[in-house]
Design an enzyme around this catalytic site. Structure first.
Site, PDB file in Angstrom:
ATOM      1  N   TYR A  31       0.832  -1.202   0.000  1.00  0.00           N
ATOM      2  CA  TYR A  31       0.000   0.000   0.000  1.00  0.00           C
ATOM      3  C   TYR A  31       0.863   1.248   0.000  1.00  0.00           C
ATOM      4  O   TYR A  31       2.083   1.190   0.161  1.00  0.00           O
ATOM      5  CB  TYR A  31      -0.959  -0.006   1.198  1.00  0.00           C
ATOM      6  CG  TYR A  31      -0.339   0.335   2.540  1.00  0.00           C
ATOM      7  CD1 TYR A  31       0.495  -0.565   3.201  1.00  0.00           C
ATOM      8  CD2 TYR A  31      -0.581   1.567   3.147  1.00  0.00           C
ATOM      9  CE1 TYR A  31       1.057  -0.240   4.432  1.00  0.00           C
ATOM     10  CE2 TYR A  31      -0.026   1.890   4.377  1.00  0.00           C
ATOM     11  CZ  TYR A  31       0.796   0.972   5.019  1.00  0.00           C
ATOM     12  OH  TYR A  31       1.353   1.296   6.232  1.00  0.00           O
ATOM     13  N   LYS A 146       6.367  -1.698   1.903  1.00  0.00           N
ATOM     14  CA  LYS A 146       5.174  -1.147   2.564  1.00  0.00           C
ATOM     15  C   LYS A 146       4.052  -2.179   2.438  1.00  0.00           C
ATOM     16  O   LYS A 146       3.145  -2.054   1.606  1.00  0.00           O
ATOM     17  CB  LYS A 146       4.812   0.225   1.971  1.00  0.00           C
ATOM     18  CG  LYS A 146       4.002   1.093   2.936  1.00  0.00           C
ATOM     19  CD  LYS A 146       4.056   2.543   2.534  1.00  0.00           C
ATOM     20  CE  LYS A 146       3.057   3.401   3.293  1.00  0.00           C
ATOM     21  NZ  LYS A 146       3.217   3.477   4.736  1.00  0.00           N
ATOM     22  N   GLU A 179      12.775   2.839  13.613  1.00  0.00           N
ATOM     23  CA  GLU A 179      11.725   3.813  13.253  1.00  0.00           C
ATOM     24  C   GLU A 179      10.611   3.723  14.281  1.00  0.00           C
ATOM     25  O   GLU A 179      10.781   3.105  15.327  1.00  0.00           O
ATOM     26  CB  GLU A 179      11.202   3.532  11.839  1.00  0.00           C
ATOM     27  CG  GLU A 179      10.622   2.139  11.656  1.00  0.00           C
ATOM     28  CD  GLU A 179      10.091   1.882  10.247  1.00  0.00           C
ATOM     29  OE1 GLU A 179       9.800   2.842   9.516  1.00  0.00           O
ATOM     30  OE2 GLU A 179       9.944   0.702   9.893  1.00  0.00           O
ATOM     31  N   LEU A 203      11.028   1.585   6.875  1.00  0.00           N
ATOM     32  CA  LEU A 203      10.336   2.069   5.678  1.00  0.00           C
ATOM     33  C   LEU A 203      11.022   3.357   5.209  1.00  0.00           C
ATOM     34  O   LEU A 203      11.230   4.267   6.020  1.00  0.00           O
ATOM     35  CB  LEU A 203       8.868   2.356   5.984  1.00  0.00           C
ATOM     36  CG  LEU A 203       8.097   2.702   4.716  1.00  0.00           C
ATOM     37  CD1 LEU A 203       7.720   1.433   3.972  1.00  0.00           C
ATOM     38  CD2 LEU A 203       6.876   3.523   5.008  1.00  0.00           C
TER      39      LEU A 203
END
Ligand code: PDD
Length: 284
Positions: A31, A146, A179, A203
């Site tokens: 996505y 993702k 992250e 990401l």
């Protein structure tokens, strides 16, 4: 809300997918979340490039050229309310009899997009900053994809919510920061902005890139390198970035103040630059 599903635009209530969709059965898909400012998709070329990287990562052919995506995305933006929108794009490997291996021959991928008004953080949150917790990063080794299979991220983010916090900062191997559960994280120490390198463990955020470009263009000292967990706990400032949150200051970590417990000077500068960038690039 008008959504796009497999070639058609329709009200969200009418959008249906079969239960054997591999997105539903296996979480087999990828996505994108694309912010839209003044009805223009922000950094569209970069989002489409990352989409291609994610599709390559799961060995799924891109159902559209960048030109076709651009037309579909612009039409969806035009169909929905709000000058600023939050566009969600989702592709799965399609509908097939349940078998872990890819369908042979391949089936048509499922393509879904929706767009709703973008709610960026309110002024109070920009002034107070947010509280975060830390937790071990127990996700897989392809966090650069993702993927729609977000169960680890869901559980990690819920840990923050259960603790009355906004986000969980992830520490890999008890050693370095990767992250957030749904965001990228920067550390500020002695006036230098520290960013973890884009590798398979995080990401590659589009907002992350914008922040580093703004730092470079405006003389803010910055380094892209592995960031030790100890540096997170000892930070003068911590910053969170994502397409929907833009830039936020993290002012409490694991119940303790970050720096003096208030959003710092580097946050203030980068937030101002980011808003300026949006205004100049998107609202011109
Ligand atoms: N998430 N890291 C993770 C794990 C993310 O899920 C996100 C964004 C980011 C930031 O990337 P970007 O700046 O391109 O938004 C980093 C989106 C917003 C989401 O899943 O809703």
């Amino acid at each position: 809300m008008t959504v796009y599903l497999n070639g058609q635009f329709m009200p969200i209530e009418e959008a249906r997918i079969p239960v054997l969709d591999r997105g539903f059965i296996f979480g087999d898909g990828v996505y994108e979340v694309i912010p839209v400012y003044s009805r223009r998709a922000f950094r569209l070329a970069e989002h489409l490039k990352r989409l291609q990287h994610s599709l390559d990562g799961i060995k799924l052919a891109n159902p559209h050229s960048d030109g076709e995506w651009t037309k579909l995305i612009n039409k969806l933006i035009a169909c929905n309310d709000g000058e600023d929108q939050y566009l969600y794009l989702h592709i799965t490997r399609g509908v097939a009899k349940r078998d872990h291996a890819f369908p042979k021959p391949p089936v048509k991928p499922t393509v879904f997009m929706m767009s709703s008004p973008l709610l960026t953080p309110p002024a109070e949150l920009l002034q107070s900053g947010i509280a975060c917790i830390t937790a071990p990063d127990n996700r897989w080794l392809r966090c650069d994809i993702k993927a729609i299979a977000l169960l680890p991220n869901v559980l990690l983010r819920q840990m923050a919510v259960d603790a009355g916090c906004a986000e969980t900062i992830l520490i890999r191997d008890n050693s370095f920061m990767t992250e957030g559960a749904a965001s990228n994280i920067f550390v500020v120490k002695n006036g230098t902005l520290l960013a973890p390198p884009k590798d398979n463990l995080m990401l590659p955020g589009i907002t992350y890139d914008v922040v580093l470009e703004l730092a470079a263009a405006n003389g803010i000292p910055h380094q892209v390198r592995k960031v030790a967990a100890t540096e997170v706990f000892d930070a003068d400032e911590l910053l969170l970035t994502s397409s929907t949150k833009e830039i936020l200051a993290i002012t409490t970590l694991d119940g303790k103040p970050v720096g003096n417990g208030m959003p710092g000077a580097i946050f203030a500068k980068l937030h101002q630059l980011y808003q300026g960038f949006k205004r100049d690039v998107m609202r011109a």
